[in-house]
Design an enzyme around this catalytic site. Structure first.
Site, PDB file in Angstrom:
ATOM      1  N   HIS A 269     -10.277  28.556  26.203  1.00 58.71           N
ATOM      2  CA  HIS A 269     -10.722  28.526  24.803  1.00 58.71           C
ATOM      3  C   HIS A 269     -11.242  27.133  24.488  1.00 58.71           C
ATOM      4  O   HIS A 269     -10.703  26.145  24.975  1.00 58.71           O
ATOM      5  CB  HIS A 269      -9.552  28.874  23.862  1.00 58.71           C
ATOM      6  CG  HIS A 269     -10.004  29.264  22.501  1.00 58.71           C
ATOM      7  ND1 HIS A 269     -10.280  28.340  21.524  1.00 58.71           N
ATOM      8  CD2 HIS A 269     -10.275  30.485  21.966  1.00 58.71           C
ATOM      9  CE1 HIS A 269     -10.682  28.976  20.435  1.00 58.71           C
ATOM     10  NE2 HIS A 269     -10.700  30.282  20.682  1.00 58.71           N
ATOM     11  N   GLU A 324      -8.317  37.456  23.715  1.00 61.05           N
ATOM     12  CA  GLU A 324      -8.997  38.649  24.204  1.00 61.05           C
ATOM     13  C   GLU A 324      -8.195  39.432  25.247  1.00 61.05           C
ATOM     14  O   GLU A 324      -8.404  40.627  25.411  1.00 61.05           O
ATOM     15  CB  GLU A 324     -10.368  38.276  24.778  1.00 61.05           C
ATOM     16  CG  GLU A 324     -11.293  37.608  23.780  1.00 61.05           C
ATOM     17  CD  GLU A 324     -11.758  38.538  22.669  1.00 61.05           C
ATOM     18  OE1 GLU A 324     -10.927  39.308  22.145  1.00 61.05           O
ATOM     19  OE2 GLU A 324     -12.940  38.498  22.332  1.00 61.05           O
TER      20      GLU A 324
HETATM   21  N1  ACO Z   1     -12.552  30.916  33.878  1.00 60.44           N
HETATM   22  C1  ACO Z   1     -12.953  29.995  34.750  1.00 60.44           C
HETATM   23  N2  ACO Z   1     -13.213  28.727  34.425  1.00 60.44           N
HETATM   24  C2  ACO Z   1     -13.058  28.399  33.144  1.00 60.44           C
HETATM   25  C3  ACO Z   1     -12.646  29.308  32.168  1.00 60.44           C
HETATM   26  C4  ACO Z   1     -12.379  30.618  32.584  1.00 60.44           C
HETATM   27  N3  ACO Z   1     -11.987  31.554  31.729  1.00 60.44           N
HETATM   28  N4  ACO Z   1     -12.590  28.697  30.976  1.00 60.44           N
HETATM   29  C5  ACO Z   1     -12.966  27.427  31.175  1.00 60.44           C
HETATM   30  N5  ACO Z   1     -13.248  27.256  32.486  1.00 60.44           N
HETATM   31  C6  ACO Z   1     -13.679  26.017  33.139  1.00 60.44           C
HETATM   32  C7  ACO Z   1     -15.174  25.927  33.288  1.00 60.44           C
HETATM   33  O1  ACO Z   1     -15.638  26.528  34.460  1.00 60.44           O
HETATM   34  C8  ACO Z   1     -15.385  24.446  33.282  1.00 60.44           C
HETATM   35  O2  ACO Z   1     -15.009  23.943  34.540  1.00 60.44           O
HETATM   36  P1  ACO Z   1     -15.928  22.927  35.344  1.00 60.44           P
HETATM   37  O3  ACO Z   1     -16.196  21.789  34.394  1.00 60.44           O
HETATM   38  O4  ACO Z   1     -15.110  22.584  36.527  1.00 60.44           O
HETATM   39  O5  ACO Z   1     -17.189  23.676  35.636  1.00 60.44           O
HETATM   40  C9  ACO Z   1     -14.341  23.961  32.322  1.00 60.44           C
HETATM   41  O6  ACO Z   1     -13.304  24.909  32.335  1.00 60.44           O
HETATM   42  C10 ACO Z   1     -14.856  23.759  30.912  1.00 60.44           C
HETATM   43  O7  ACO Z   1     -15.652  24.873  30.560  1.00 60.44           O
HETATM   44  P2  ACO Z   1     -16.528  24.925  29.241  1.00 60.44           P
HETATM   45  O8  ACO Z   1     -17.265  26.205  29.212  1.00 60.44           O
HETATM   46  O9  ACO Z   1     -17.298  23.653  29.059  1.00 60.44           O
HETATM   47  O10 ACO Z   1     -15.384  24.864  28.194  1.00 60.44           O
HETATM   48  P3  ACO Z   1     -15.360  25.540  26.823  1.00 60.44           P
HETATM   49  O11 ACO Z   1     -14.386  24.818  26.015  1.00 60.44           O
HETATM   50  O12 ACO Z   1     -16.712  25.658  26.266  1.00 60.44           O
HETATM   51  O13 ACO Z   1     -14.825  27.006  27.194  1.00 60.44           O
HETATM   52  C11 ACO Z   1     -14.865  29.313  26.835  1.00 60.44           C
HETATM   53  C12 ACO Z   1     -14.529  27.955  26.253  1.00 60.44           C
HETATM   54  C13 ACO Z   1     -16.389  29.483  26.859  1.00 60.44           C
HETATM   55  C14 ACO Z   1     -14.236  30.385  25.922  1.00 60.44           C
HETATM   56  C15 ACO Z   1     -14.309  29.455  28.263  1.00 60.44           C
HETATM   57  O14 ACO Z   1     -12.934  29.185  28.292  1.00 60.44           O
HETATM   58  C16 ACO Z   1     -14.607  30.797  28.887  1.00 60.44           C
HETATM   59  O15 ACO Z   1     -15.711  31.007  29.398  1.00 60.44           O
HETATM   60  N6  ACO Z   1     -13.605  31.756  28.848  1.00 60.44           N
HETATM   61  C17 ACO Z   1     -13.847  33.079  29.355  1.00 60.44           C
HETATM   62  C18 ACO Z   1     -14.538  33.948  28.291  1.00 60.44           C
HETATM   63  C19 ACO Z   1     -13.590  34.395  27.204  1.00 60.44           C
HETATM   64  O16 ACO Z   1     -12.489  34.843  27.453  1.00 60.44           O
HETATM   65  N7  ACO Z   1     -14.080  34.254  25.955  1.00 60.44           N
HETATM   66  C20 ACO Z   1     -13.320  34.645  24.768  1.00 60.44           C
HETATM   67  C21 ACO Z   1     -12.863  33.410  24.027  1.00 60.44           C
HETATM   68  S1  ACO Z   1     -11.920  33.833  22.597  1.00 60.44           S
HETATM   69  C22 ACO Z   1     -13.073  34.360  21.474  1.00 60.44           C
HETATM   70  O17 ACO Z   1     -14.234  33.980  21.493  1.00 60.44           O
HETATM   71  C23 ACO Z   1     -12.658  35.335  20.465  1.00 60.44           C
END
Ligand code: ACO
Length: 389
Positions: A269, A324
């Site tokens: 998140h 989620e």
């Molecule tokens: N799976 C794998 N890697 C992840 C995940 C995940 N679920 N979440 C974060 N990371 C990693 C990224 O790969 C990245 O790693 P890296 O820098 O080594 O490449 C790092 O963590 C940071 O990722 P960002 O996308 O920059 O972080 P952000 O804070 O934007 O992430 C997000 C938030 C987009 C929700 C992310 O956690 C994600 O993609 N989760 C999966 C999708 C999901 O479940 N979304 C629902 C969120 S709740 C809602 O919207 C109601």
């Protein structure tokens, strides 16, 4: 304007060369609707802890809370319920458009956007019209896709009860209504998430309510936002059906997904660096629905294995379970098809979108950040041009 916001705005007023591509840490609005504390894993809605509020009030009471900043008296609650209930019927044109969309095999979230646009043909919808008619659109579309006719709403029922009736074609158990209300209350508002921000950006231009909600639906659809629970459930069910140990299967699957550059949906998140507090509210509600099955135990084992594998693969990232994952379990426990999950999320989140549009319209300014230009300079059609014009 509060000083933290004004200082952020004045910092951005003089352009710098620092791009915050995800806008993290940028304060773009004041809100009294919800407080999200990502370090402590706490969410309050108009001052109430989500754990206390969500399971114990009706969805209409929560709508009133977001609109009026206080829970309703009994007479106010009844008036709001009646006002929403009177707005549920769909125009024949809307039903016909949904019928055509079902023939084309449109995704439910796209059909919801279509239905919303059709409602706007009647004129700018009131909030009551949106609370009343959007659930009717989702229920009608699900039935049309299944080759069934839409079911008329029941004005004696609340939002959750009438939606379940219109979807299933029969009155449902009070515990199902309560579980759905708990879900909608839990997800109704959550700071400046992507869909809410989209709604505020559109409202900030002076555009209409229907356009703001249509934009929010578009943002919600994405798998990084409200599109996550369907695939999260599919992964759990597929891994559980495989032979061998579920936790071991999950760990192997996470490793393969990460190697392929994919995210594990239902985890991570932007704001929460610890467990999302909404996950536990929904887990308790799901547990009641899934009692007598071993699905919740499988979910716990899968969740623990995902977290362990993510910790190993990304030790410097704080990735925890988000809302989620248990949304998927709860909506599955209510018998909804995964294809409907994002629409059902939207039916709760619309309460937050509408309240944010009201806040934005009352106090906000045009939202218009800057971009750092990184393109070519000094080109001219006059020097050495060879391309055909
Ligand atoms: N799976 C794998 N890697 C992840 C995940 C995940 N679920 N979440 C974060 N990371 C990693 C990224 O790969 C990245 O790693 P890296 O820098 O080594 O490449 C790092 O963590 C940071 O990722 P960002 O996308 O920059 O972080 P952000 O804070 O934007 O992430 C997000 C938030 C987009 C929700 C992310 O956690 C994600 O993609 N989760 C999966 C999708 C999901 O479940 N979304 C629902 C969120 S709740 C809602 O919207 C109601």
């Amino acid at each position: 304007m509060n000083s933290a916001i004004s200082s952020t705005l004045s910092a951005t007023a003089a352009p710098t060369d620092t791009v915050r591509s995800g806008l993290e840490g940028v304060l773009a609005a004041e809100t009294r609707l919800s407080r999200v504390d990502g370090q402590r894993g706490q969410l309050t809605i108009a001052g109430y802890a989500v754990q206390e509020l969500a399971p114990h009030v009706s969805f209409e009471a929560l709508v009133h809370l977001l609109r009026q900043d206080r829970l309703p008296e009994q007479a106010e609650l009844e008036a709001l319920r009646a006002a929403i209930a009177s707005q549920r019927a769909l125009d024949p044109i809307t039903v016909e458009l949904l019928r055509q969309a079902a023939r084309c095999g449109a995704a439910p979230i796209d059909a919801l956007r279509l239905g919303l646009s059709a409602l706007c043909l009647e004129g700018e919808p009131s909030p009551e019209r949106l609370f009343g008619a959007l659930p009717s659109v989702v229920a009608a579309y699900a039935r049309l896709q299944a080759g069934l006719e839409p079911v008329a709403p029941d004005a004696s029922l609340g939002c959750a009860g009438s939606f379940l009736l219109q979807l299933r074609g029969q009155r449902t158990r009070p515990e199902d209504e309560r579980a759905l209300e708990t879900y909608w209350n839990t997800v109704a508002d959550h700071g400046l998430n992507a869909s809410t921000f989209s709604a505020r950006v559109i409202a900030s231009t002076g555009s209409d309510l229907g356009s703001a909600i249509a934009g929010a639906l578009g943002a919600l659809k994405g798998p990084l936002h409200g599109g996550a629970p369907g695939p999260a459930l599919a992964a759990l069910l597929a891994l559980r059906a495989q032979p061998g140990d579920l936790a071991e299967n999950t760990r192997r699957w996470v490793t393969a997904e990460l190697a392929a550059g994919r995210r594990i949906l239902g985890f991570g998140h932007r704001v929460y660096k610890v467990r999302d507090p909404r996950a536990d509210v929904l887990k308790s509600a799901a547990a009641r629905l899934l009692a007598g099955t071993d699905l919740l135990a499988s979910a716990e084992s899968h969740e623990a294995a995902v977290l362990e594998a993510l910790r190993r693969a990304k030790p410097d990232r704080a990735i925890a379970t988000n809302v989620e994952f248990y949304t998927a379990l709860l909506l599955h426990g209510l018998g909804f098809e995964p294809a409907l999950f994002t629409c059902i999320f939207a039916l709760g989140r619309v309460a937050g979108w509408l309240a944010h549009v009201t806040e934005q319209t009352a106090r906000g300014r045009l939202i218009r950040p800057d971009a750092l230009y990184v393109g070519a300079e000094g080109r001219s059609l006059l020097h050495g041009a060879t391309a055909a014009h």
